[in-house]
Design an enzyme around this catalytic site. Structure first.
Site, PDB file in Angstrom:
ATOM      1  CE  LYS A  69      -4.153  -1.946   2.095  1.00  0.00           C
ATOM      2  NZ  LYS A  69      -5.224  -1.737   3.074  1.00  0.00           N
ATOM      3  CG  ASP A 105      -9.317   0.549   3.474  1.00  0.00           C
ATOM      4  OD1 ASP A 105     -10.015  -0.193   2.763  1.00  0.00           O
ATOM      5  OD2 ASP A 105      -8.116   0.322   3.730  1.00  0.00           O
TER       6      ASP A 105
END
Ligand code: ATR
Length: 280
Positions: A69, A105
């Site tokens: 990420k 998210d």
């Protein structure tokens, strides 16, 4: 559509556990899109080369999971605000020739919260947050964007709580793990962003009797679907939300960018993933 169709994937190491192909596969079929979405195991040392070569491979973009990420964020030509706030990206797509990085998210969590509790007002709220890792950062950013008044971060390692508070500013207050009961009495929502309560892992010790009757309890853990925290909250008559909704909602923006249709999170999709989690 003619030709090979649009292609996307999820990269990670390991990536075998990912349920993203199930989610995107369901939507591709539902909307009749000629496209594909697959798992791509990419070793850490190969991540930069993969991301730089994605366009040449004919991919429309990808999802990114652990441990890539931060690399995905660093490699992107353009970084959207949520990704920038977290220093990490989970969704990549192209705008022209530019690789764009976003982190969905936080917005995934918020959209799930709104879907479940339309009357919950994040503006002016006090949030009690367990954990100070990557997942906690996503929740902090989402609540700050939504206008929360105060986000209290309780973490085993106090220095990590201090670090996130330093990063996000004055509305984020760091606390010791042992403060989590006393300081959650007036919270509008309690969120577990630790890994505690996961199947096969350590248990979460979080008493709930001090919480306000209107406090919503949200667990980001979704294996098992009903964690001991969610079960205890429901037993007390509190509203409680599992972590699966966030997983489903975080997938929406990527699908929309790669395949051109904004997909819906439906009970059918949820049932499909629940069946997979429960091994049916
Ligand atoms: P993620 O990216 O999923 O948030 P992470 O960055 O490893 O994963 O964060 C895991 C979180 O769970 C951290 O807040 C961690 O606390 P520490 O910062 O003290 O490590 C928390 N956590 C994990 N195991 C824990 C335990 N046994 N007791 C309390 N907190 C725990």
């Amino acid at each position: 559509m003619t030709g090979p169709g649009k292609r996307a994937c999820i990269i990670g190491w390991p990536v075998a556990h990912s349920r993203s192909p199930l989610i995107h596969g369901h939507w591709l079929e539902k909307y009749g899109i000629d496209g594909s979405y697959v798992k791509r195991p990419v070793q850490p040392e190969d991540a930069v080369a993969f991301l730089r070569g994605m366009r040449a491979e004919g991919l429309a973009g990808c999802n990114v999971t652990i441990p890539h990420k931060e690399t995905a964020f660093a490699v992107a030509d353009e970084k959207k605000p949520a990704a920038r706030a977290m220093g990490a990206a989970n969704t990549l797509w192209y705008e022209g020739d530019r690789l764009v990085a976003e982190n969905t998210d936080g917005i995934g969590f918020m959209n799930d919260l709104v879907a479940n509790y339309p009357r919950f007002n994040a503006k002016g709220s006090a949030v009690a947050l367990l954990g100070a890792g990557g997942a906690a950062r996503a929740i902090i950013h989402a609540f700050l964007e939504a206008g929360a008044q105060e986000i209290r971060v309780f973490n085993r390692t106090r220095a990590r709580a201090d670090a996130v508070a330093g990063h996000f500013g004055a509305r984020v207050k760091p606390y010791d793990w042992s403060d989590r009961m006393d300081r959650s009495c007036d919270a509008s929502i309690l969120v577990n962003a630790t890994s505690l309560g996961m199947k096969g892992g350590a248990a979460l010790d979080m008493p709930l009797e001090q919480l306000d009757r209107a406090c919503i309890v949200a667990d980001l853990v979704y294996v098992p679907l009903v964690t001991p925290l969610v079960a205890a909250a429901r037993e007390r008559g509190l509203s409680a939300m599992d972590g699966l909704g966030m997983l489903l909602h975080q997938a929406v923006p990527g699908f929309a960018k790669w395949f051109g249709v904004t997909p819906e999170v439906t009970p059918e999709l949820r049932a499909l993933i629940v069946a997979d989690i429960e091994g049916r």
